[in-house]
Structures are given as structure tokens and as C-alpha cells.
Design an enzyme around this catalytic site. Structure first.
Site, PDB file in Angstrom:
ATOM      1  N   GLY A   1       0.855  -1.281   0.101  1.00 14.66           N
ATOM      2  CA  GLY A   1      -0.138  -0.081  -0.081  1.00 14.66           C
ATOM      3  C   GLY A   1       1.013   1.437   0.177  1.00 14.66           C
ATOM      4  O   GLY A   1       0.720   2.262  -0.825  1.00 14.66           O
ATOM      5  N   ALA A   2       1.775   1.339   1.162  1.00 19.38           N
ATOM      6  CA  ALA A   2       2.487   2.488   1.196  1.00 19.38           C
ATOM      7  C   ALA A   2       3.570   2.312   2.015  1.00 19.38           C
ATOM      8  O   ALA A   2       3.898   1.234   2.798  1.00 19.38           O
ATOM      9  CB  ALA A   2       1.730   3.591   1.592  1.00 19.38           C
TER      10      ALA A   2
ATOM     11  N   GLU B   1       6.381   4.384   5.018  1.00 20.30           N
ATOM     12  CA  GLU B   1       6.714   5.550   5.859  1.00 20.30           C
ATOM     13  C   GLU B   1       7.781   5.990   6.122  1.00 20.30           C
ATOM     14  O   GLU B   1       8.252   6.704   6.961  1.00 20.30           O
ATOM     15  CB  GLU B   1       5.963   4.894   7.397  1.00 20.30           C
ATOM     16  CG  GLU B   1       6.965   4.031   8.025  1.00 20.30           C
ATOM     17  CD  GLU B   1       6.492   2.614   7.977  1.00 20.30           C
ATOM     18  OE1 GLU B   1       5.745   2.091   6.829  1.00 20.30           O
ATOM     19  OE2 GLU B   1       6.904   1.724   8.647  1.00 20.30           O
ATOM     20  N   ASN B   2       8.628   6.077   4.993  1.00 20.35           N
ATOM     21  CA  ASN B   2       9.994   6.554   5.135  1.00 20.35           C
ATOM     22  C   ASN B   2       9.816   7.914   5.637  1.00 20.35           C
ATOM     23  O   ASN B   2       8.965   8.712   5.253  1.00 20.35           O
ATOM     24  CB  ASN B   2      10.404   6.642   3.575  1.00 20.35           C
ATOM     25  CG  ASN B   2      10.154   5.399   2.746  1.00 20.35           C
ATOM     26  OD1 ASN B   2      10.838   4.405   3.192  1.00 20.35           O
ATOM     27  ND2 ASN B   2       9.711   5.843   1.883  1.00 20.35           N
TER      28      ASN B   2
ATOM     29  N   GLU C   1       0.451   5.623   7.516  1.00 23.14           N
ATOM     30  CA  GLU C   1       1.630   6.167   7.072  1.00 23.14           C
ATOM     31  C   GLU C   1       2.226   7.414   7.972  1.00 23.14           C
ATOM     32  O   GLU C   1       3.489   7.258   8.555  1.00 23.14           O
ATOM     33  CB  GLU C   1       2.068   6.237   5.620  1.00 23.14           C
ATOM     34  CG  GLU C   1       1.675   5.110   5.063  1.00 23.14           C
ATOM     35  CD  GLU C   1       2.028   3.940   5.475  1.00 23.14           C
ATOM     36  OE1 GLU C   1       3.066   3.706   5.879  1.00 23.14           O
ATOM     37  OE2 GLU C   1       1.463   2.763   5.046  1.00 23.14           O
TER      38      GLU C   1
ATOM     39  N   HIS D   1       2.966   6.483  11.597  1.00 22.30           N
ATOM     40  CA  HIS D   1       4.150   5.809  11.789  1.00 22.30           C
ATOM     41  C   HIS D   1       5.183   6.669  12.119  1.00 22.30           C
ATOM     42  O   HIS D   1       6.145   6.550  12.722  1.00 22.30           O
ATOM     43  CB  HIS D   1       4.654   5.103  10.550  1.00 22.30           C
ATOM     44  CG  HIS D   1       4.109   3.665  10.384  1.00 22.30           C
ATOM     45  ND1 HIS D   1       4.309   2.682  11.631  1.00 22.30           N
ATOM     46  CD2 HIS D   1       3.625   3.057   9.343  1.00 22.30           C
ATOM     47  CE1 HIS D   1       3.858   1.780  11.100  1.00 22.30           C
ATOM     48  NE2 HIS D   1       3.579   1.480   9.825  1.00 22.30           N
TER      49      HIS D   1
ATOM     50  N   GLU E   1       3.430  -2.048  13.528  1.00 20.56           N
ATOM     51  CA  GLU E   1       2.414  -2.339  12.857  1.00 20.56           C
ATOM     52  C   GLU E   1       0.968  -2.329  13.533  1.00 20.56           C
ATOM     53  O   GLU E   1      -0.008  -1.649  13.238  1.00 20.56           O
ATOM     54  CB  GLU E   1       2.714  -3.351  11.906  1.00 20.56           C
ATOM     55  CG  GLU E   1       3.583  -3.154  10.921  1.00 20.56           C
ATOM     56  CD  GLU E   1       3.706  -1.874  10.194  1.00 20.56           C
ATOM     57  OE1 GLU E   1       2.410  -1.163   9.969  1.00 20.56           O
ATOM     58  OE2 GLU E   1       4.725  -1.452   9.467  1.00 20.56           O
TER      59      GLU E   1
HETATM   60  N1  B3K Z   1       5.774  -0.508   6.772  1.00 22.35           N
HETATM   61  C1  B3K Z   1       5.472  -0.782   5.220  1.00 22.35           C
HETATM   62  C2  B3K Z   1       5.175  -2.130   4.983  1.00 22.35           C
HETATM   63  C3  B3K Z   1       6.338  -2.581   4.467  1.00 22.35           C
HETATM   64  C4  B3K Z   1       6.337  -4.046   3.791  1.00 22.35           C
HETATM   65  C5  B3K Z   1       7.568  -4.848   3.508  1.00 22.35           C
HETATM   66  N2  B3K Z   1       7.275  -5.906   2.739  1.00 22.35           N
HETATM   67  C6  B3K Z   1       3.880  -0.063   4.988  1.00 22.35           C
HETATM   68  C7  B3K Z   1       3.003   0.082   6.423  1.00 22.35           C
HETATM   69  O1  B3K Z   1       2.845  -0.795   7.097  1.00 22.35           O
HETATM   70  O2  B3K Z   1       2.876   1.058   6.664  1.00 22.35           O
HETATM   71 ZN    ZN Z   2       2.347   0.246   8.917  1.00 23.99          ZN
END
Ligand code: B3K
Ligand code: ZN
Length: 867
Positions: free
Chosen positions: A278-279, A281-282, A315, A318, A337
């Protein structure tokens, strides 16, 4: 033999271990080295991108252990320590590591690597999405960019310089704040970014491309201005307004609810078409699947709008729960998560109807997470053994993880939960921590003992709650006994919300019971007749229940309980009962009291959105989860038959509700969305009747929004409507240049309820707009077939299963993560009847011999095929 030789021998031993060797939570140990700063330079090129990575490193353990860095799919060009280039025999390179024997405690290490973004179809590390470059580093993608200590407890500050052709890539983005930019020779330019917050490399991001940008700003509660920028493909900026509004709502909500403010001067979101999930959160630079950014009413449904808002929020949230406080190791994934899903669910509940949001969350949990918990990949929300980390971004870690946080919220109450979260940030800001650290902060701040509660982090599987009740008219006592059949496992601490509906005086008594023993009894006094029990208010725990209530009791709950979740759930139980009975006895006719219950719902004075939920039948997987070794076709026949009988018997009421909820002008507020949902659920019942087919054509012709158009196409695909092909060709003509809408078109084609589907699938695979390399497209055809077309996916001939396997053979090479998601219904074969079990198992065995499996698929197939 020198010290160096001995060390290299050890390295060789490590390297010979197969890729498939599991990693265990119990084996966690700190790294031997730390990294304080990372300076990266990217010279972008389609086939040969060069990355210079200069790290400031410190030895942490007083020993001579070599430095072993992670790295995959890299071409190593040079290694230097403190400006001194190493010779080839000073280090060792394998497919997965770079090992260097170093005799210094503090040093600067410079590594130059080369990678090929165009050939990176796995979409991990640096890859191309259309014309743009972008990255995905979580969980372990940074090692496809440079050699690094690729683990979340290594936190460093990053400075990133990006160099590329200026005309083609006017925007060069990375995390943090822009600190320099300028033109270079040969039409090149550069931009340099600095992120002041130390972070693990999984939060690193880079994007380069030519975009349209939607700009706005947000003034934080402490008065700082934050620039907000959403980057989209050219021409799409008008579709980014909903995402921008959602971002601002999320920022405000997190300030109001948890006192959490954004911390950088800029927050950027980039929408790309090629993305595995989906996305992401960098820090300061989220990369999004365009599906969760772009929306306007003509091309996106109400559900798409809801999801855009939820994913933007997720995101954004996060930034605190994940980025400021991150995970010590990947086994702790639910730390960020589960908590962030809980936060986004609470946000959505506050933005919309709390009850409807909760019902939709529970539907996902029951239909998909319960199945995962019953299948071969079942794991606790904190897994203990992992082969491919990407396989653990699961419904269990996310959705059940959120349920576990929700239970803490229920046990502590709103205020103490907030105090717990405050303490968590006070203790751990800027650190990489564990789930236990989180629970301890919650317990310490609230004074609530959560030691037994921690078992939720170690037990896989859905707990079963046994319920029995007794009533003594002489003493006016009602006794409720709850038990948990946990067997050998320690008993869980389960919050069970209940309502007792008195039949004497209509009063309702609500309580929160805390089940901590194997079995416990509660006594309630003052009833002259047995009260009706509404169990698990707001679905207070992610459990199944063993409790048979009479039809009368269920109907009483449906209309009288205060808790809307319980009202909805009682209706679902009633429907489940009749659908499963019909499976055993297909000639059975539905009882009058079910029709009566539906009549009452249809004419009740309740919100349209809630009514729509009450009228929705439990779906195939929710129902299948309640049946041992289910025959999918018998189940589908029973669902269809119940639906058709309800439609037939109540046609006038459905039609009345349909007409009352038609809206001439489009509106996007909650009431309008609810009305569309109610109208379209009525349409789906009516579409099963031969004399109501004109409704579909009329709605399609007059539709001014995607929700209404898609509702028609779904009904038409399911009921083989005579105009279906015409509608679909018109739709294709109109939308062939709009990627996200064509995903919907492929998904509808894949759900056509007809024997011709197999030939159509072959043609669709060959369609000029189809490509397995685009994850959204692959999911829209292959995933939609397996989930939305169960009748033909589960066809007794096995053709449906074979279609999936044929695609997996290719996806195994192209994109193992996508393959690994799509294989889910096959590895859960034990939930189906013996014939299908044997057939699927044989196909999986053959498949696992036929190709060289990726780690992702091998882990799942080995689990599924284990004796
Ligand atoms: N943290 C990312 C998911 C990464 C998945 C890697 N296979 C998106 C999320 O949970 O916000
Ligand atoms: Zn997440």
C-alpha cells in the site's frame, strides 16, 4: 595461520548456510559495530546506478570479529577504510555479504556499488516505476542498494546526494530537509538532503522523476509551519486533494488525541504505479501505491476514498509509532504495525461512523486473519522463527496485532492508555525497542498488571471461548460461565464486554468481564426471567465463541442491544445458521422469522450505512471459517440461494429502499456515502431477480460516480447480465488510459460467473494492458479471480487452481513478494474438502519441484506441505 585467515574460515562457514536457514527471535544479539553517520551519493542511471556510501563506524564489542555487512544483487566496485582503498584479498564477497577484517575501533568505511534499477522487477531496493526512480527498503531492501548492517537497531543520520539528468528528473527527493542543490555538467543536476533524526536504513528513501506537485502547509499545535507536498504523475494533481485533506486531518487528530506533533519542516508523499504494497512510511518522504493517493468521484469508489484516508493516516502515524520509536528486530514488527493499525482504525472511527468502521475491521479479521491463524503459516503476533521477513507482513501482525493493542486500550481505559503511550515515548524516543518494552510502559504508567496479558504475543491461533449460562428463577440469579480451551498453553487475559438485556423491564446491564482463568463464572442478580446475553460488545477480543443462542435471542439482540456491533453480529449469526443448514439440506426453505428480521432491518429507522452492513450477507471466507473441510461449491450454492430467496420474498421492500436512496446529484459526505451503500446492497439483491434486470442498465446509464458504476458491473458480472459485454467495452473505451480504473476493469473481468472464464482469463493475460510486472495489475486479475470468483477458482476440475499456479511460476521469478501473497488460498487447502485437499496438494508438490523457488514461496510451500 593468521588471525585474518581464521576469521575468513568462520565467514565461509556462515556463507555456506543456505538462504533458507531460519532466523530465530531467541538468537537475537546486538551488532558488533554501530554506524553514526551515512553519506550517500547516487549517480542515477537506468542500468548502472553508482552508489557511494561513506559510513562512520565504531566497534562495539572488544573483540576482533570481522565486520559482516549485508548486500544482495550488488556489483562491488571498491572498498576503502579511512580513505585507503582495500585490495581484493582484504575482504570477502558472497551473494549475501561483504566481510572485512578490521583492526580499528573507529573508522570511516566507503563502499562503492553499482546496481541495475531497470531489471529490478522484485521492486525492493532502487527500482523504476514508469519513468521515475523510487526505493522500497523495508524490510531488507537497503542491502540491494549498498552493503550495510541492514537491521532496524542500527540507527544513523543520513545525508543523501542525488545526481541525475535535470530535464528528465527535475525532482530529486530524499529524507529530511533539502540542504543543497545545483547544476552540473552534461545536463545533470544534484540535490542534497539531510535527515537530522537517526534512523534505521529501512526508512531510507529516494525518488527521482518529473511530477505534478500539490502543495499545502500545516501549522502544528506548537505553531510551526510544515510544508506538505504530494507528487503525482503529470495531469493527476486534481486527484490528490482528498489525500491532502486526509493528511491534514491525520496531523490534527494525532495532536488532539495523543499530543503527537510532526517533527520535520517538510512532509512529502510520492504516488507511484509500481509498488508491492500500500505505502511506506519513510521518514519525511512517504512512497505510496497511487491507488492510495489518487481519487476523484468519477474514477474512485467510496471505498477507495475511505482507504486513501486510512492509508495516508497510517503512514503519517508511523512517524511516531515506527520512526521515532522503532523495532529492535523484525520479530517485533507488531510493535509498530499493530499499534499503528489500531491508531488508524481509531482515526477512521472518529472520522466516520464508529460502529460501521468497527464492523468492517472485524469482517477483515474474521474472514482473512482467522483463516491465516488456522492455516500452515499461523504465527503469534510476535513471530519466533522467520525465513523471509517479507512473509511476515501479515494479517496476524497487523490486524490481530491491532486487536491486541485495542484490548490494552479496553483494559486500561482512554486516559491510562494515553498515559502509557506518553511514558513509552518518554522512555524510548529515538530508540529501537521490543514489544515487551511497550507493554511494560503501559503497565508502569497505568498500574494495571499486564504480565498475563503478554501471552497474546506468544500464542498463535484464534482462541476459542466456551460460553454457558444458567438461570435460577427462585434466586433470580443468572450465571454466566466463560472458559478458554487453551489446553497446554497458559490461559490468556481476555476482556469480554457483555450486555444483559432484561426481558422484565427492557433494562440493559453492561459489564466488562476479565477472563484470566481457564474457566470463570459470574453471577448477576435480580432477574425474574433469563436475560438475553449480548457477548463481546464492540468485539472486545479477537476470539471465536462456542455458544448457541436461540433464534429468538439473536433477534432480540438485533433490535434491542445497545452495542451496535452486537446488533450487527447477531444478524450475521442468524444468517450463518441458515446458510450452513441449507448446505446440508438444499431443499430447506428459509423460516419466516429470518424474513421478518430482514423486514425489520429494511424498515428500521437507522443510519443507511449501518443498515447496509446489516443487509450484507457474511462472505464466503467468513462462512468457510466456521465449517470443517468445506465444499466450496455447496457453500456458494447455499449463499446464492439465501440471497435469492430474500430478494424474491422482499423484492418490494428492497425496491423501495433502492428508490428512496437514489441521489441525483453527487455528494461525498457521510450521509451520501451511506445512501449509496444502502442503495447498492439493495441493487445486489434485486439483480438476482430476472424481472429487475432493467435496474442495472438504468443505473449504469445515469451513474455520475464510480461507486454506482462499479456496483452495476459487479452485479452484472455475477448474474451474467445480457448487457454485460457492452457495458464492459464501453467502460474500457472510456478508461483505457486511466491505470487505476483499468485495474478495476480487469478485476471485474476476472469475477465473471461463467464457465467461459478460463478462456477469458487466457485472453486477459494477453491483453496489451496486462503485465505481471505491475503488482496492482497482477493482483487485479489473478487476485480478483481467486478471491472474487470462488465458484470457478474452486471448480472441481482444478482448472482454477492450475491458472493460479501458472501465474505463480512466472511471478516466482518476476516478483516473489507478490507471488507469495497470491498463493495464500492454495496453502490453506486443509480448510477444503478431501477431494480439493488432495488435488491442491498434488499441484503444490509438482510446482515446488518444477521451479527454483524464491525464499518467499519456499517458506510457505514447505509449511503447507509439511506432513
Ligand atoms: N511498513 C510498510 C510495509 C512494508 C512491507 C515490506 N514488505 C507499510 C506499512 O505498514 O505502513
Ligand atoms: Zn504500517
Amino acid at each position: 595461520m593468521s588471525v585474518a585467515d581464521i576469521n575468513f574460515q568462520q565467514i565461509h562457514l556462515r556463507m555456506r548456510m543456505s538462504d533458507f536457514t531460519p532466523r530465530y527471535l531467541a538468537d537475537y544479539s546486538e551488532a558488533n559495530f554501530s554506524i553514526s553517520t551515512v553519506e550517500l551519493t547516487f549517480e542515477l542511471d537506468e542500468y548502472k546506478t553508482r552508489i557511494i556510501n561513506r559510513m562512520q563506524m565504531t566497534r562495539k564489542a572488544a573483540n576482533n570479529q570481522p565486520l559482516i555487512l549485508d548486500g544482495e544483487h550488488l556489483t562491488l566496485l571498491s572498498v576503502s577504510i579511512d580513505e585507503q582503498q582495500l585490495l581484493g584479498n582484504d575482504y570477502q564477497v558472497s551473494d549475501t555479504n561483504l566481510s572485512i577484517v578490521i583492526d580499528r575501533d573507529e573508522f570511516s568505511l566507503e563502499i562503492v556499488t553499482e546496481i541495475n534499477p531497470v531489471e529490478n522487477t522484485a521492486l525492493e531496493g532502487l527500482f523504476k516505476s514508469g519513468d521515475a526512480y523510487c526505493t522500497q527498503c523495508e524490510a531488507e531492501g537497503f542491502r540491494r542498494i549498498s552493503y550495510y548492517l541492514d537491521r532496524p537497531d542500527i540507527m544513523a543520520t543520513f545525508t543523501t546526494k542525488v545526481i541525475a539528468n535535470k530535464a528528465q528528473f527535475p525532482y530529486l527527493l530524499s529524507n529530511g530537509n533539502k540542504i543543497a542543490a545545483g547544476d552540473l555538467a552534461n545536463g545533470q543536476h544534484f540535490v542534497q538532503w539531510h535527515d537530522p533524526f537517526p534512523k534505521p536504513c529501512y526508512l531510507f528513501a529516494l525518488v527521482a522523476g518529473d511530477f505534478d506537485v500539490l502543495k499545502d502547509s500545516y501549522n502544528t499545535s506548537s505553531g510551526r509551519d510544515v510544508a506538505l507536498e504530494i507528487f503525482v504523475d503529470k495531469g493527476n494533481v486534481d486527484k490528490a486533494h482528498h489525500a491532502m485533506a486526509s493528511l491534514k486531518h491525520s496531523m490534527k487528530w494525532d495532536e488532539d488525541t495523543f499530543g503527537l506533533e510532526y517533527d520535520l519542516d517538510i512532509y512529502m508523499i510520492v504516488a507511484v504505479d509500481f509498488f508491492n504494497m500500500g505505502a511506506m512510511e519513510n521518514k519525511g518522504l512517504n512512497v505510496f501505491n497511487s491507488k492510495f493517493v489518487l481519487a476523484d468521484e468519477t474514477s474512485a469508489t467510496d471505498t477507495d476514498y475511505f482507504n486513501v484516508e486510512a492509508v495516508i493516516a497510517h503512514e503519517y502515524f508511523h512517524n511516531w509509532t515506527g520512526n521515532r520509536v522503532t523495532c529492535r528486530d523484525w520479530f517485533q514488527l507488531s510493535l509498530k504495525e499493530g499499534l499503528t493499525v489500531f491508531r488508524d482504525q481509531q482515526f477512521s472511527a472518529d472520522m466516520h461512523s464508529a460502529a460501521v468502521t468497527r464492523i468492517q475491521n472485524v469482517r477483515v479479521l474474521r474472514s482473512l486473519q482467522f483463516a491465516e491463524d488456522a492455516g500452515p503459516m499461523a504465527h503469534p503476533i510476535r513471530p519466533e522463527k522467520v525465513i523471509e521477513m517479507n512473509n511476515f507482513y501479515t494479517l496476524t501482525v497487523y490486524e490481530k496485532g491491532a486487536e491486541v493493542i485495542r484490548m490494552i486500550h479496553t483494559l486500561l481505559g482512554v486516559e491510562k492508555f494515553r498515559q502509557g503511550l506518553d511514558l513509552y515515548f518518554k522512555r524510548f524516543d529515538g530508540m529501537a525497542v521490543t514489544c515487551d518494552d511497550f507493554i511494560n510502559a503501559m503497565a508502569d504508567a497505568s498500574g494495571v498488571d499486564l504480565s498475563q496479558f503478554k501471552h497474546w504475543y506468544t500464542q498463535a491461533g484464534t482462541p476459542l471461548l466456551n460460553v454457558s449460562e444458567s438461570f435460577d428463577a427462585n434466586s433470580s440469579e443468572y450465571k454466566l460461565t466463560l472458559g478458554q480451551a487453551s489446553g497446554e498453553k497458559p490461559a490468556l487475559h481476555i476482556p469480554v464486554g457483555v450486555e444483559l438485556i432484561s426481558l422484565d423491564d427492557q433494562q440493559i446491564q453492561s459489564s466488562l468481564l476479565q477472563l484470566t482463568e481457564q474457566a470463570q463464572t459470574w453471577t448477576f442478580k435480580g432477574y425474574s426471567q433469563k436475560p438475553v446475553l449480548a457477548l463481546l460488545t464492540d468485539f472486545s477480543a479477537p476470539v471465536k465463541t462456542q455458544f448457541v443462542q436461540s433464534d429468538q435471542d439473536l433477534q432480540c439482540i438485533m433490535t434491542r442491544a445497545n452495542d451496535e456491533f452486537c446488533r450487527w453480529d447477531a444478524g450475521q449469526k442468524l444468517l450463518t445458521r441458515y446458510i450452513t443448514q441449507l448446505m446440508q439440506q438444499p431443499s430447506l426453505s428459509l423460516p419466516e422469522n429470518l424474513y421478518q428480521a430482514f423486514r425489520e432491518i429494511l424498515s428500521a429507522d437507522i443510519s443507511a450505512a449501518f443498515k447496509a452492513e446489516q443487509l450484507t450477507l457474511p462472505n464466503f471466507s467468513e462462512l468457510a471459517d466456521n465449517i470443517v473441510e468445506v465444499d466450496p461449491i455447496a457453500l456458494l450454492d447455499a449463499i446464492d440461494s439465501v440471497k435469492q430467496s430474500l430478494a424474491h420474498e422482499l423484492a418490494q421492500l428492497f425496491l423501495q429502499q433502492y428508490q428512496q436512496n437514489v441521489q441525483v446529484d453527487y455528494a461525498s459526505d457521510g450521509t451520501a456515502i451511506g445512501k449509496r451503500a444502502l442503495k447498492n446492497i439493495c441493487l445486489s439483491y434485486l439483480s438476482t431477480l430476472s424481472d429487475q434486470q432493467a435496474l442495472l442498465t438504468t443505473q449504469f446509464q445515469h451513474s455520475n460516480n464510480m461507486t454506482d458504476s462499479l456496483a452495476v458491473l459487479n452485479c452484472a458480472a455475477k448474474n451474467r447480465h445480457e448487457n454485460f459485454s457492452d457495458m464492459m467495452s464501453g467502460f474500457e473505451q472510456k478508461w483505457r488510459d486511466t491505470t487505476l480504473v483499468m485495474d478495476k476493469w480487469f478485476a471485474i473481468q476476472a469475477s465473471v460467473n461463467d464457465e467461459s472464464i478460463y478462456e477469458n482469463l487466457t485472453q486477459l493475460i494477453a491483453h496489451p494492458l496486462f503485465s505481471l510486472k505491475n503488482p496492482n495489475r497482477a493482483r487485479s486479475l489473478v487476485g480478483a479471480f481467486t478471491t472474487n470468483n470462488p465458484r470457478y477458482f474452486h471448480c472441481a476440475s482444478g482448472r482454477g487452481y492450475q491458472f493460479l499456479i501458472d501465474q505463480l511460476i512466472q511471478l516466482n521469478d518476476i516478483n516473489p513478494q507478490v507471488a507469495s501473497r497470491l498463493i495464500t488460498p492454495l496453502i490453506q487447502f486443509k480448510s477444503f474438502d478431501k477431494h480439493r485437499q488432495t488435488m491442491i496438494k498434488a499441484k503444490l508438490e509438482q510446482f515446488s519441484k518444477q521451479v527454483k523457488l524464491s525464499k518467499d514461496l519456499k517458506e510457505k510451500l514447505d509449511a503447507a506441505l509439511a506432513p
